[in-house]
Design an enzyme around this catalytic site. Structure first.
Site, PDB file in Angstrom:
ATOM      1  N   HIS A 105      26.513  16.337  68.876  1.00  0.00           N
ATOM      2  CA  HIS A 105      25.213  15.661  68.857  1.00  0.00           C
ATOM      3  C   HIS A 105      25.224  14.502  67.875  1.00  0.00           C
ATOM      4  CE1 HIS A 105      20.604  16.228  69.140  1.00  0.00           C
ATOM      5  NE2 HIS A 105      20.855  15.024  68.678  1.00  0.00           N
ATOM      6  N   HIS A 164      24.462   9.895  67.589  1.00  0.00           N
ATOM      7  CA  HIS A 164      23.932   8.665  68.196  1.00  0.00           C
ATOM      8  C   HIS A 164      24.855   7.516  67.821  1.00  0.00           C
ATOM      9  CE1 HIS A 164      20.093  10.610  69.278  1.00  0.00           C
ATOM     10  NE2 HIS A 164      20.327  11.325  68.184  1.00  0.00           N
ATOM     11  N   ARG A 200      24.449   4.520  69.350  1.00  0.00           N
ATOM     12  CA  ARG A 200      23.550   3.351  69.455  1.00  0.00           C
ATOM     13  C   ARG A 200      23.979   2.259  70.421  1.00  0.00           C
ATOM     14  NH1 ARG A 200      19.517   6.230  67.569  1.00  0.00           N
ATOM     15  NH2 ARG A 200      19.420   6.472  65.325  1.00  0.00           N
ATOM     16  N   HIS A 233      15.910  18.963  73.172  1.00  0.00           N
ATOM     17  CA  HIS A 233      15.268  18.525  71.924  1.00  0.00           C
ATOM     18  C   HIS A 233      13.893  19.183  71.924  1.00  0.00           C
ATOM     19  CE1 HIS A 233      13.805  15.211  69.073  1.00  0.00           C
ATOM     20  NE2 HIS A 233      12.689  15.770  69.488  1.00  0.00           N
ATOM     21  N   ASN A 247      13.910  13.808  62.384  1.00  0.00           N
ATOM     22  CA  ASN A 247      13.196  14.585  63.390  1.00  0.00           C
ATOM     23  C   ASN A 247      14.153  15.585  64.039  1.00  0.00           C
ATOM     24  OD1 ASN A 247      11.118  15.362  65.002  1.00  0.00           O
ATOM     25  ND2 ASN A 247      11.392  13.733  66.503  1.00  0.00           N
ATOM     26  N   ASP A 249      23.819  15.225  64.275  1.00  0.00           N
ATOM     27  CA  ASP A 249      22.682  14.386  64.651  1.00  0.00           C
ATOM     28  C   ASP A 249      22.759  13.046  63.903  1.00  0.00           C
ATOM     29  OD1 ASP A 249      20.461  13.430  65.949  1.00  0.00           O
ATOM     30  OD2 ASP A 249      19.037  14.822  65.030  1.00  0.00           O
ATOM     31  N   HIS A 253      20.536   3.972  61.123  1.00  0.00           N
ATOM     32  CA  HIS A 253      19.469   2.977  61.287  1.00  0.00           C
ATOM     33  C   HIS A 253      19.745   1.764  60.410  1.00  0.00           C
ATOM     34  CE1 HIS A 253      16.763   5.098  63.899  1.00  0.00           C
ATOM     35  NE2 HIS A 253      16.887   6.184  63.173  1.00  0.00           N
TER      36      HIS A 253
END
Lengths: 312, 430
Positions: B61, B63, B65, B180, B279, B306, B310
């Site tokens: 899991h 990201h 992007r 999720h 989150n 996760d 950013h």
């Protein structure tokens, strides 16, 4: 006389000694409001900007008048929309004000923590004039100022705060300030308006208004926003008023000389009845006067700070 | 290419035959031999004295992007950060722009990963079109294009009927759905865990029930359909209890948590630190204890990062509007080692099971084991090294970590991904 801090972001980290100093200064400066010529040179050569991202009447006016009475150069920015929606970040707005030579920024913002973000990135002092649901320190200081005027001191007082505690920055700042000063705080409201683990902030949560008000020195109402009903937290304002309003019946349970307070603006007939708001023990209008004095004191004490200004 | 020879490692290999002190010979992308002592024959020798060799970690899991948010991370930078964290396989979530709801996006990610990636990338496709939770994505086509699983991660599938049909339809293709879990109605605009800290800071609270009711829903749907479901990023005591009870009833549910849910609490938000905004939100000490217990007893099968990088612009704003997410690749192993192994919650063997073997098994892929003829995905760690996390030194574009400055024990030293030395002495070398 000066505060050894750059900013006033909340009462959570303000000591009893500092609160005493602010309230003492406010008492002195309040004299200016009673003069025929309400003008002193205390802030001459100082520039103050009020940066309001949320509507306000009394807080904003009292900061503006406080600056003007003390001869500061003051300017106002008001924006109905957040800095994000406006397309400029809060940090950039702050830096712009810094570069214009602003000594002190008074900020109100709908988001908790916004003044903290601003303060981290500007050289100017920052006063929090209300951030989201977090704090409204100058309101709590003026509340404590008013209490002290009437009760001689704060230690040992019992204060009941009634209403929408969950969404209230006034409640949080009063809780921090009053606990620091040795007062006891009770809070009361419908369960949907009392936040989780409230007791851990050092307050007593009561089930009924009667229990909250029983034998207290101060009864403080909080403004209830109509949108709480729309958000499903309350069935109706009518039901709220029936069970939680501060009225004459409830006030009979408080001490005979208990003060009746409210930060305003009032929703008459909702969180407080007109009879209660206008009775002789009510100091609601006096709070407003104290508000100007407390803000004069803060503007003075913070701009006189011996704080070493960090390089840009 | 003459291959690599790892000498004198302590081999921790829960699913493999060979454990203990030994050497590993890598040739042509596979492990050629594992033995107590292998003579070098022109290979590049890695002296692993004092180091522990583990199967390359598998992150189910993360990201990356790309496409769409290359300013936050790319497949090139994200996979290098993964390698630096000891991961040799990562499954990337589909909330890109465009989202991975069509075979072409899956194909793009795989192609890009083959060209520029430092580790194996397995794309996860969407459950619903545009992750809107309304119409099903073309699951068969996504599977055929190479999607390893499907998820609307970042967005819950709010409508229970849609999730019911998604699980039912996915069953036809034997494809795993990763849920999720977050009931949007219960989240109600909240930005942090509901409790003492949300009350103190005046930040809009999120009840734990927002996660728990949907975990309960997924386990009940999976039970009714007798099909599999995987629960992403479990963060609460209640969710652990729901999963534990479902497993006891024989429900085919698997679950993961993330390092921040056993290494941090909502107290990290104090000071309105947007790097602690994630989150599901950081929870309480009781939840941290429950997550650890659930990792220990196997209720939680996997640890996933996760990894959610950013740009600073999305974090240097008011807390309410800051982006959710933690850049997690480069801290995961150290946080897990420090907070789980050093504290005696898990043995290193059990940690490797949860960070490599189980994620591979849940995804149904090879990996998570050191064996002759198997993928040469190997990570060498120093179990005794103490250091302070330095987010500014992350290889990831995302420096958003609430653990910046945290003292940890256990460091990834070398990573070999698909037979290539990707990280040497903590530095990315490809």
């Amino acid at each position: 006389m000066a505060l050894e801090r750059k900013d006033l972001l909340g009462l959570r980290d303000v000591s009893a000694r500092e609160i005493e100093e602010i309230l003492d200064a406010a008492k002195t400066l309040r004299g200016i409001l009673e003069q025929n010529t309400k003008k002193t040179p205390h802030l001459q050569g100082t520039s103050i900007v009020t940066l309001f991202y949320e509507n306000s009447t009394r807080t904003r006016m009292s900061f503006e008048l406080a600056s003007k009475y003390m001869s500061a150069a003051s300017a106002n920015i008001s924006s109905a929309v957040s800095s994000v929606a406006k397309g400029e970040t809060l940090i950039d707005t702050g830096r712009t004000l810094d570069r214009m030579g602003t000594d002190l920024i008074v900020i109100r913002h709908p988001m908790s923590g916004a003044p903290h973000l601003l303060a981290k990135h500007v050289r100017a002092s920052v006063i929090n004039a209300g951030d989201g649901m977090n704090e409204h320190p100058t309101q709590a200081l003026l509340d404590m100022f008013t209490m002290r005027e009437h009760k001689g001191g704060l230690r040992g007082l019992t204060v009941a705060i009634v209403g929408d505690v969950a969404h209230s920055r006034v409640a949080r700042s009063n809780i921090w300030g009053l606990r620091t000063m040795g007062a006891e705080v009770r809070v009361c409201g419908p369960s949907t308006l009392i936040p989780d683990e409230m007791e851990k902030l050092g307050v007593h949560v009561t089930a009924s208004v009667e229990e909250a008000v029983e034998g207290v020195d101060v009864v403080m109402g909080l403004r209830l926003q109509l949108e709480r009903q729309q958000a499903g937290l309350l069935p109706s304002l009518y039901e709220y008023a029936n069970f939680f309003a501060i009225d004459e019946r409830v006030l009979r349970l408080a001490k005979k000389d208990a003060l009746i307070m409210h930060p305003g603006p009032l929703n008459r007939g909702v969180e407080i009845t007109s009879a209660a708001a206008d009775e002789e023990r009510s100091v609601i209008n006096e709070q407003v006067t104290g508000g100007v004095a407390v803000r004069m004191a803060l503007l003075y004490l913070l701009t006189r700070r011996k704080y070493e200004r960090a390089a840009d | 290419m003459n291959g690599l020879l790892i000498k004198n490692a302590l081999i921790v290999n829960p699913k493999g035959k060979y454990k203990g002190a030994g050497d590993i010979l890598v040739r042509g992308g596979v492990i050629a031999r594992i033995a107590p002592s292998i003579e070098s024959n022109g290979e590049t020798v890695i002296d692993a004295s004092g180091l522990t060799a583990l199967p390359g970690l598998v992150d189910m899991h993360c990201h990356l992007r790309e496409p769409g948010f290359e300013y936050k991370e790319t497949i090139a930078t994200g996979t290098r950060a993964a390698a630096r964290g000891g991961f040799t396989t990562v499954a990337c979530m589909p909330n890109t722009d465009p989202p991975a709801d069509t075979p072409s996006v899956i194909t793009f990610i795989r192609k890009k990963a083959a060209e520029e990636g430092a580790v194996r990338v397995l794309p996860v496709g969407c459950i619903t079109r545009e992750q809107k939770g309304k119409e099903l994505a073309e699951m068969g086509a996504l599977r055929a294009a190479g999607a390893v699983a499907l998820s609307d991660d970042g967005m819950p599938v709010a409508d229970s009927h849609v999730m019911h049909m998604a699980l039912r339809y996915a069953r036809s293709f034997g494809i795993l759905l990763i849920s999720h879990c977050e009931d949007p109605g219960l989240v109600n605009g909240g930005v942090m865990n509901e409790g003492y800290w949300s009350t103190l800071l005046g930040l809009k609270p999120i009840t734990r029930a927002a996660e728990e009711v949907m975990v309960a829903r997924e386990t009940l749907l999976a039970q009714a359909l007798d099909t599999r479901v995987h629960i992403a990023h479990v963060s609460t005591e209640g969710a652990c209890a729901v999963i534990r009870s479902a497993k006891a009833r024989g429900v085919k549910v698997t679950a993961e948590t993330c390092p921040h849910y056993f290494s941090a609490t909502d107290a990290f938000v104090d000071g309105f630190d947007t790097n602690a905004k994630v989150n599901p939100p950081l929870r309480t000490d009781a939840d941290v204890a429950a997550v650890k217990a659930a990792l220990k007893d196997g209720t939680l099968d996997c640890i996933a990062t996760d990894h959610a990088p950013h740009h600073i612009d999305q974090k240097a704003v008011e807390f309410d509007v800051a982006a959710n997410g933690i850049s997690g690749f480069e801290t995961a192993f150290s946080l897990a080692y420090t907070n789980l192994v050093k504290t005696g919650v898990l043995t290193l063997d059990q940690l490797v099971t949860r960070m490599a073997c189980n994620p591979a098994a849940v995804l149904g892929i090879d990996g998570g084991v050191l064996m002759e003829g198997g993928r040469a995905d190997i990570v060498l760690v120093n179990e005794n090294e103490n250091y302070a996390i330095d987010a500014s030194g992350f290889v990831s574009k995302g420096k958003n970590s609430p653990f910046d400055g945290t003292e940890v024990t256990g460091r990834v030293v070398h990573t070999i991904a698909g037979g290539r030395l990707a990280v040497e002495a903590g530095r990315v070398v490809i």
